[in-house]
Design a protein around this motif. Sequence first.
Motif, PDB file in Angstrom:
ATOM      1  N   VAL A  89      47.685  35.601  35.620  1.00  0.00           N
ATOM      2  CA  VAL A  89      47.260  36.975  35.329  1.00  0.00           C
ATOM      3  C   VAL A  89      47.681  37.363  33.914  1.00  0.00           C
ATOM      4  N   ALA A  90      48.919  37.035  33.566  1.00  0.00           N
ATOM      5  CA  ALA A  90      49.413  37.369  32.232  1.00  0.00           C
ATOM      6  C   ALA A  90      48.663  36.588  31.156  1.00  0.00           C
ATOM      7  N   TRP A  91      48.378  35.321  31.410  1.00  0.00           N
ATOM      8  CA  TRP A  91      47.675  34.481  30.432  1.00  0.00           C
ATOM      9  C   TRP A  91      46.286  35.040  30.156  1.00  0.00           C
ATOM     10  N   HIS A  95      44.463  36.995  26.778  1.00  0.00           N
ATOM     11  CA  HIS A  95      43.195  36.515  26.221  1.00  0.00           C
ATOM     12  C   HIS A  95      42.048  37.486  26.506  1.00  0.00           C
ATOM     13  N   GLY A  96      42.418  38.745  26.742  1.00  0.00           N
ATOM     14  CA  GLY A  96      41.420  39.800  26.801  1.00  0.00           C
ATOM     15  C   GLY A  96      40.707  39.975  28.127  1.00  0.00           C
ATOM     16  N   LEU A  97      41.226  39.394  29.201  1.00  0.00           N
ATOM     17  CA  LEU A  97      40.569  39.520  30.503  1.00  0.00           C
ATOM     18  C   LEU A  97      41.522  40.179  31.489  1.00  0.00           C
ATOM     19  N   GLU A  98      41.203  41.376  31.918  1.00  0.00           N
ATOM     20  CA  GLU A  98      42.028  42.078  32.897  1.00  0.00           C
ATOM     21  C   GLU A  98      41.564  41.716  34.306  1.00  0.00           C
ATOM     22  N   LEU A  99      42.514  41.381  35.159  1.00  0.00           N
ATOM     23  CA  LEU A  99      42.214  41.036  36.546  1.00  0.00           C
ATOM     24  C   LEU A  99      42.609  42.186  37.456  1.00  0.00           C
ATOM     25  N   VAL A 100      41.815  42.412  38.487  1.00  0.00           N
ATOM     26  CA  VAL A 100      42.032  43.516  39.419  1.00  0.00           C
ATOM     27  C   VAL A 100      42.213  42.944  40.817  1.00  0.00           C
ATOM     28  N   GLU A 101      43.255  43.405  41.502  1.00  0.00           N
ATOM     29  CA  GLU A 101      43.551  42.919  42.852  1.00  0.00           C
ATOM     30  C   GLU A 101      42.772  43.709  43.895  1.00  0.00           C
ATOM     31  N   GLU A 102      42.145  42.984  44.822  1.00  0.00           N
ATOM     32  CA  GLU A 102      41.466  43.631  45.940  1.00  0.00           C
ATOM     33  C   GLU A 102      42.409  43.717  47.135  1.00  0.00           C
ATOM     34  N   ASP A 104      42.581  42.352  49.952  1.00  0.00           N
ATOM     35  CA  ASP A 104      42.998  41.115  50.609  1.00  0.00           C
ATOM     36  C   ASP A 104      43.782  40.189  49.691  1.00  0.00           C
ATOM     37  N   GLY A 105      44.115  40.637  48.482  1.00  0.00           N
ATOM     38  CA  GLY A 105      44.932  39.841  47.576  1.00  0.00           C
ATOM     39  C   GLY A 105      44.153  39.046  46.542  1.00  0.00           C
ATOM     40  N   ARG A 106      42.853  38.961  46.684  1.00  0.00           N
ATOM     41  CA  ARG A 106      42.067  38.212  45.704  1.00  0.00           C
ATOM     42  C   ARG A 106      42.016  38.979  44.381  1.00  0.00           C
ATOM     43  N   LEU A 107      42.016  38.242  43.295  1.00  0.00           N
ATOM     44  CA  LEU A 107      42.009  38.833  41.961  1.00  0.00           C
ATOM     45  C   LEU A 107      40.719  38.466  41.241  1.00  0.00           C
ATOM     46  N   PHE A 108      39.993  39.495  40.811  1.00  0.00           N
ATOM     47  CA  PHE A 108      38.721  39.326  40.119  1.00  0.00           C
ATOM     48  C   PHE A 108      38.801  39.982  38.744  1.00  0.00           C
TER      49      PHE A 108
END
Length: 421
Positions: A89-91, A95-102, A104-108
């Motif tokens: 997630v930090a990496w 590099h300009g990509l924010e991840l969002v947790e749903e 059920d724990g999946r990150l998109f």
Amino acid sequence: MPSSEAAVVVAGGGAAGFMAAIAAAEAGVGDICLLEATSEPLHKVLISGGGRCNVTHACWDPQALVGHYPRGGQALRGPFGRFGPGDAVAWFGRHGLELVEEADGRLFPRSNRSESVVASLRRAALQAGVRLHTGVGLQGAALASGGGFALELRGGQCPQMTAGRLVLATGSHPSGRRLAASLGHGLVPPVASLFTLAMAGDPLLDLAGVVMDPVELALQLPPDPAGGAGGSRFRQRGVVLITHWGISGPATLRLTAFAARALKVAGYRGELRLDWTGGQSQPELETMFAEAKFGQAKRQLANWRPWPQLSRRLWLALLQGQAVDPQQRWADLTKRQQQGLITALRDTRVAVTGRGPFGEEFVTAGGIPLGEVNLATMESRRQAGLYLVGELLDIDGVTGGFNFQHCWSSGWLVGQALARA
């Protein structure tokens, strides 16, 4: 067009290959050549998650994380301790990509589009100085007389080149296994993993599109005459989807992942038992039916389900299967009818007749044995200077971003190892 030599050649422009090349370049390694045999690198990233790309999973404890890998899980505890989901997630954030947790724990990606992940990786590779060549595949590899590797290429205008170090990141494609074998590696025979279960001719197929959650699944496989992995029982619990072919959904995919080798031995035949109640007990269901008989006495069975989350189409199918008239009032439901419906809700049995359509499989179980690889660096124990990452190894996870996480972790470890070397 690739030049005739490179310090590092990474074969395979997928998730693991990109991460290995980028991590190495950002750690100070120069002259990195990334080869992709097709015209579309990161294609699996692009189509994953229905076009959304489930990048990883919010499972921060390495010990808990390894439980999502039917094969190779415990061996990954060390690598995940060095580069786990939080690091991924930090990496990507850097590099300009924010991840969002749903839930059920999946990150998109926040954009909800896999193109954002592809763009982030390609941009990072370009900025780090990685030379990406598409339409160029690695055809052969041998030890070079002066050290490093002599490579044969397919496509492009440079049929041969040399590399000081070689990273194989070819995923489940047979070419990677063949190349690894030519350099001294063995192979755990690959079998399909993460697939739907077919049930030809079963009445449940008329309910295609029905989703139930939670459902408890129990798969019983016939005994193996050779005394192998057959005759086993596998259980899972979660979301189930009925399709035109059979049973799918996250719980089914997880079930087939853990049962992949045993299912292969059994010829993809067995008995699947479905508890549509999610594990509710006989007394609990009897109480539900008693409350419905009293509180909904004048309503027809078709118009009132024991609990609201029960699919109406499934409920009507179970009524039909028990020869109970859907127009019958709840007050008139007999004890025998009630018992039959409760049994059907708790223990629907279907014959598994195979796996879903060919090509539907998401992951391959099998690959290079883990004992032949130093998992701290992903370097081969059979050939110095050779590194193996991603799905080429005998490691596979269930759905939910776990297979991608293994790619990020193994690729990052290779990058650090190449920098140290």
